[in-house]
Every structure is written in C-alpha cells, then in structure tokens.
Design a protein around this motif. Structure first.
Motif, PDB file in Angstrom:
ATOM      1  N   ALA A 186      -8.590   0.219   0.900  1.00  0.00           N
ATOM      2  CA  ALA A 186      -9.134   0.231   2.142  1.00  0.00           C
ATOM      3  C   ALA A 186     -10.555   0.356   2.640  1.00  0.00           C
ATOM      4  O   ALA A 186     -11.011  -0.022   3.670  1.00  0.00           O
ATOM      5  CB  ALA A 186      -8.216   0.546   3.062  1.00  0.00           C
ATOM      6  N   CYS A 187     -10.881   1.350   1.756  1.00  0.00           N
ATOM      7  CA  CYS A 187     -12.230   1.881   1.972  1.00  0.00           C
ATOM      8  C   CYS A 187     -13.299   1.113   1.314  1.00  0.00           C
ATOM      9  O   CYS A 187     -14.516   1.223   1.048  1.00  0.00           O
ATOM     10  CB  CYS A 187     -12.322   3.207   2.004  1.00  0.00           C
ATOM     11  SG  CYS A 187     -12.604   3.772   0.443  1.00  0.00           S
ATOM     12  N   GLY A 188     -12.993   0.112   0.449  1.00  0.00           N
ATOM     13  CA  GLY A 188     -13.724  -0.568  -0.497  1.00  0.00           C
ATOM     14  C   GLY A 188     -14.372   0.153  -1.585  1.00  0.00           C
ATOM     15  O   GLY A 188     -15.602   0.014  -2.109  1.00  0.00           O
ATOM     16  N   ALA A 189     -13.315   0.796  -2.317  1.00  0.00           N
ATOM     17  CA  ALA A 189     -13.946   1.858  -3.450  1.00  0.00           C
ATOM     18  C   ALA A 189     -14.329   0.880  -4.517  1.00  0.00           C
ATOM     19  O   ALA A 189     -13.554  -0.099  -4.881  1.00  0.00           O
ATOM     20  CB  ALA A 189     -12.691   2.725  -3.763  1.00  0.00           C
ATOM     21  N   VAL A 190     -15.058   1.445  -5.260  1.00  0.00           N
ATOM     22  CA  VAL A 190     -15.542   0.205  -6.384  1.00  0.00           C
ATOM     23  C   VAL A 190     -14.594   0.891  -7.626  1.00  0.00           C
ATOM     24  O   VAL A 190     -14.313   0.066  -8.488  1.00  0.00           O
ATOM     25  CB  VAL A 190     -16.917   0.505  -6.819  1.00  0.00           C
ATOM     26  CG1 VAL A 190     -17.255   2.195  -7.560  1.00  0.00           C
ATOM     27  CG2 VAL A 190     -17.621  -0.204  -7.806  1.00  0.00           C
ATOM     28  N   ALA A 191     -13.803   2.060  -7.778  1.00  0.00           N
ATOM     29  CA  ALA A 191     -12.918   2.244  -8.614  1.00  0.00           C
ATOM     30  C   ALA A 191     -11.777   3.218  -8.005  1.00  0.00           C
ATOM     31  O   ALA A 191     -12.342   4.056  -7.225  1.00  0.00           O
ATOM     32  CB  ALA A 191     -13.403   2.959  -9.837  1.00  0.00           C
ATOM     33  N   ILE A 192     -10.630   3.220  -8.670  1.00  0.00           N
ATOM     34  CA  ILE A 192      -9.476   3.894  -8.284  1.00  0.00           C
ATOM     35  C   ILE A 192      -8.804   4.888  -9.460  1.00  0.00           C
ATOM     36  O   ILE A 192      -8.688   3.770 -10.321  1.00  0.00           O
ATOM     37  CB  ILE A 192      -8.666   3.174  -7.316  1.00  0.00           C
ATOM     38  CG1 ILE A 192      -9.317   2.625  -6.226  1.00  0.00           C
ATOM     39  CG2 ILE A 192      -7.403   4.172  -6.839  1.00  0.00           C
ATOM     40  CD1 ILE A 192      -8.288   1.455  -5.493  1.00  0.00           C
ATOM     41  N   CYS A 193      -8.528   5.841  -9.191  1.00  0.00           N
ATOM     42  CA  CYS A 193      -7.867   6.667 -10.339  1.00  0.00           C
ATOM     43  C   CYS A 193      -6.924   7.296  -9.914  1.00  0.00           C
ATOM     44  O   CYS A 193      -6.929   8.424  -9.029  1.00  0.00           O
ATOM     45  CB  CYS A 193      -9.089   7.622 -10.991  1.00  0.00           C
ATOM     46  SG  CYS A 193      -8.650   8.685 -12.262  1.00  0.00           S
ATOM     47  N   ILE A 194      -5.684   6.942 -10.535  1.00  0.00           N
ATOM     48  CA  ILE A 194      -4.329   7.427  -9.956  1.00  0.00           C
ATOM     49  C   ILE A 194      -3.674   8.002 -11.091  1.00  0.00           C
ATOM     50  O   ILE A 194      -3.787   7.618 -12.348  1.00  0.00           O
ATOM     51  CB  ILE A 194      -3.690   6.592  -8.960  1.00  0.00           C
ATOM     52  CG1 ILE A 194      -3.255   5.448  -9.755  1.00  0.00           C
ATOM     53  CG2 ILE A 194      -4.243   6.428  -7.642  1.00  0.00           C
ATOM     54  CD1 ILE A 194      -2.159   4.535  -9.174  1.00  0.00           C
ATOM     55  N   PRO A 195      -2.478   9.140 -10.892  1.00  0.00           N
ATOM     56  CA  PRO A 195      -1.938   9.626 -12.090  1.00  0.00           C
ATOM     57  C   PRO A 195      -0.973   8.468 -12.667  1.00  0.00           C
ATOM     58  O   PRO A 195      -0.709   8.754 -13.797  1.00  0.00           O
ATOM     59  CB  PRO A 195      -0.940  10.796 -11.447  1.00  0.00           C
ATOM     60  CG  PRO A 195      -1.558  10.813 -10.087  1.00  0.00           C
ATOM     61  CD  PRO A 195      -2.347   9.862  -9.700  1.00  0.00           C
ATOM     62  N   GLU A 196      -0.405   7.664 -11.918  1.00  0.00           N
ATOM     63  CA  GLU A 196       0.404   6.678 -12.450  1.00  0.00           C
ATOM     64  C   GLU A 196       0.083   5.493 -13.354  1.00  0.00           C
ATOM     65  O   GLU A 196       0.829   4.921 -14.224  1.00  0.00           O
ATOM     66  CB  GLU A 196       1.148   5.761 -11.262  1.00  0.00           C
ATOM     67  CG  GLU A 196       2.189   6.707  -9.993  1.00  0.00           C
ATOM     68  CD  GLU A 196       1.252   7.399  -9.058  1.00  0.00           C
ATOM     69  OE1 GLU A 196       0.054   7.424  -9.391  1.00  0.00           O
ATOM     70  OE2 GLU A 196       1.756   7.842  -7.969  1.00  0.00           O
ATOM     71  N   ILE A 197      -1.482   5.324 -13.173  1.00  0.00           N
ATOM     72  CA  ILE A 197      -1.620   4.252 -14.177  1.00  0.00           C
ATOM     73  C   ILE A 197      -2.788   4.825 -15.112  1.00  0.00           C
ATOM     74  O   ILE A 197      -3.671   5.431 -14.522  1.00  0.00           O
ATOM     75  CB  ILE A 197      -2.288   2.920 -13.263  1.00  0.00           C
ATOM     76  CG1 ILE A 197      -1.293   2.590 -12.175  1.00  0.00           C
ATOM     77  CG2 ILE A 197      -2.821   1.876 -14.036  1.00  0.00           C
ATOM     78  CD1 ILE A 197      -0.536   1.437 -12.330  1.00  0.00           C
TER      79      ILE A 197
END
Ligand code: F6P
Length: 362
Positions: A186-197
């Motif tokens: 929703a904030c237009g991040a260029v990359a997202i890093c989460i524990p599940e993936i």
C-alpha cells in the motif's frame, strides 16, 4: 434468567487500538442484560493482585476514540504458575466474578483456557496488531497499526524523494509478516521482506538498481521485524539494518534505516477497528449469556463467529510448526482437516499477496 450476575473484563499482552472499543461494548451489552461488569486492571496480574474496579456505562464513555487500553495490560508470568492461578480464582470468588472476557492474543487465550479449566468460564476476543492468530481472518488493532505505518512511511517517502535516498523500514508483527506485506504494497515499497517467504536479496537489489536507472528517486523497502540473520557468534539479529548496509553498498544509493517499533501500536483506532471490536465485544457477552465458555470470538469471511479456544490455539501451533506431542490426539480426522484448511488459507493469502507484489513493487 441470566446464569451470571457479574462478569470481569481484562486486556492482556500487547495493547492494540480498538481494545477500548471492545471494553465499552462488553460493558454496555452486559449492563443492558442486567449483568454487572468489573474491570480487571493490568491483565491477569489484576486478578492476582485484586486490582479490580467497577465499570459503568459512564466509565466507558469517550473511550472508543482512544488507543491503548484503559484497563492497562501486561504479560503476567506469575499467572502461569499454580500459585498465581489459585490467587486469581480466589479474587474471582471474593469479587463475585462469575465469568471473564479476555481481550488479547494467543498468550491471553492460553490464560483464558487455564481459567476455564479452574472453573471460571472465559471467552476470548482477538486483539493484537500482528493479525497473527491463525484461526481468525482479523484481529482488532491490525487496521489501525497498518494505517499508522502508511502515514509514517508517507512522511519518510517525502524526504527520500527530496534526497534521492532509500529507506529501509522495519515494522512490528512478531513472526508474522502481515503488517509488512500489506503496508509494503500500500505504500509503494520497492521490495518487501517477511518471515513467511524466503527473501531474494539479490533480486531486490537488482530491482532497486533498475528503478534508479529508470529515474526513481525515493525508495522504500519494507521489512518485518520477524526476519532475522545470524551474527558471527550465532546470535539472531534483525535483518533490516543488514539490508540497509547491503543496499547502500551494492547500489550506491544513500540508504537509511527506520524502526517504527511501538509507534505502530498506539493511536486512535480506525473505523474498522472500532466497529469490529464493538461487534466482537457484543458477541462475547452473548456467548457467555448463552452459557458458552472457552470460546474465542473470531472473524471469518466478514462474519463474527466463535471457535473453541484450544482448537484455535492448536491450529495456531500447527500453522507455526510448533505442535507438541499429543496435541492432535483428541481431535477427529474432520477436525484435523479443518485445522489444515485454516492453515492453508492463511499461507495462501500471504503467498498470493506476496506474488502479486513482485509485479507491482518496482
Ligand atoms: O504482539 C504485539 C507486539 O507489538 C509485536 O508486534 C511485537 O513483537 C511485540 O508485541 C513487542 O512486545 P513488547 O511491547 O513487550 O515490547
């Protein structure tokens, strides 16, 4: 004729915006049904220390707009001991508390089950910003927390844009990446890093390089606090700051790190949280008055409903790969299949959103 004359309400674990709305709804619904309500101060420790106040309609006026919890909260270690439990039961007897509504997350529900086993009927209401209770689609506080992240990241983006910088933002969520994933998109991040993936660092860095080459100035990278790396002594450390250094090193873009931490947990609840908390609070009182106990109020496909607390906690452990020996012994094949269905639904939701973000987050 109601079985109960007086109930108690408490909030436990991490506070979440909307808990006050739930306290208000529980109090008013119960009073309306001729049941008195006692507020237990400081979570389960209030039961141990006899820190109890009466709640009236007036006492819960004007709290719906407030974040935090007017009943205060903590994570009470003594309550987990038999001695602590005995003190809690004695307090219930002394104050004529016939049943309890406990608002919080998985730790709160474990406490609720213990109380039920010791003869005090208890209902749980899901309240945690993390939205990490596997059995519910939604927990009170999640929407407000995400909107606070958005608001803060919009501020960061302004300054990133002005200076052509990258900002790695770490958000809460414990081991659950829901806050990071949804706010990242929703904030237009260029990359997202989460524990599940598993996070493909190289791919993310290449994306940042191409975005820079295409003229993009301000960049946001969203990281969940649950993602960790291991230092030279084998100790787990947060990955966000490591990623900050890697991005700067590899792309030449000046990169900053921001840990939003507890900022995300405060603030006035959104409409979604006020309304859901109110519905769940009312539902919890109705369950108690129907004579039900050891149930947790959840949201499923937009409907407020309930589940057995132990079933919900077991499903949670199944999803988090924390099942203990014998956990599934008392369940039928159908019930175990239902647990798998819930776990698969959660995993699929996250995977689907994450995969979608690959094409959009650039
Ligand atoms: O469960 C809510 C939460 O805010 C998590 O996101 C976070 O990991 C944890 O609580 C922080 O706990 P504390 O407030 O005890 O530092």
């Amino acid at each position: 004729m109601n079985k109960f004359r007086r109930i108690g309400v408490l909030t436990s674990g991490g506070d979440a915006p909307g808990m006050n709305a739930a306290i208000r709804a529980i109090t008013r619904k119960a009073l309306e049904q001729g049941v008195e309500v006692m507020g237990i101060i400081g979570g389960y420790s209030g039961l141990i220390n006899e820190n109890i106040i009466p709640l009236t309609t007036g006492a819960v006026s004007n709290i719906i707009t407030h974040g935090g919890t007017i009943l205060y909260s903590n994570r009470c270690v003594e309550f987990k001991t038999e001695e602590g439990m005995q003190k809690a039961i004695a307090t219930c007897k002394k104050f004529n508390i016939d049943a309890i509504v406990a608002i919080g997350g998985d730790g709160t529900f474990r406490g609720a089950t213990d109380l039920t086993l010791h003869g005090v009927p208890t209902i749980g209401v899901t309240g945690t910003i993390d939205n990490d209770i596997t059995a519910t689609d939604y927990s009170v506080g999640f929407d407000t927390a995400m909107n606070t992240v958005l608001d803060t990241v919009d501020h960061l983006r302004d300054t990133c844009e002005s200076h052509a910088r990258c900002n790695v933002v770490e958000v809460m969520g414990r081991d659950c990446g829901q806050i990071a994933l949804q706010t990242g998109i929703a904030c237009g991040a260029v990359a997202i890093c989460i524990p599940e993936i598993p996070f493909d660092e190289e791919f993310a860095i290449e994306k940042i390089k191409s975005a820079k080459a295409a003229g993009k100035r301000g960049m946001i990278v969203m990281v969940s606090e649950g993602v960790t790396a291991t230092d030279e002594n084998g100790k787990k450390i947060p990955y966000g700051e490591i990623l900050e250094a890697r991005i700067e090193e590899e792309t030449g873009i000046e990169t900053k790190f921001a840990r939003l931490a507890h900022i995300v947990r405060g603030g006035s609840p959104t409409l979604r949280d006020r309304l859901t908390a109110t519905k769940m609070g009312v539902f919890a009182v109705e369950l108690l008055l129907e004579g039900k106990s050891n149930r947790v109020v959840i949201e499923e496909n937009g409907e407020i409903t309930d589940l057995d607390i132990v079933f919900a906690l077991t499903t949670d452990r199944m999803y988090k790969n924390k099942l203990k020996d014998g956990d599934l012994d008392k369940y039928t094949e159908e019930e175990i299949a239902e647990m798998h269905r819930i776990c698969d639904k959660r995993a699929a939701e996250i995977k689907e959103l994450y995969e979608m973000s690959y094409d959009i987050c650039k």
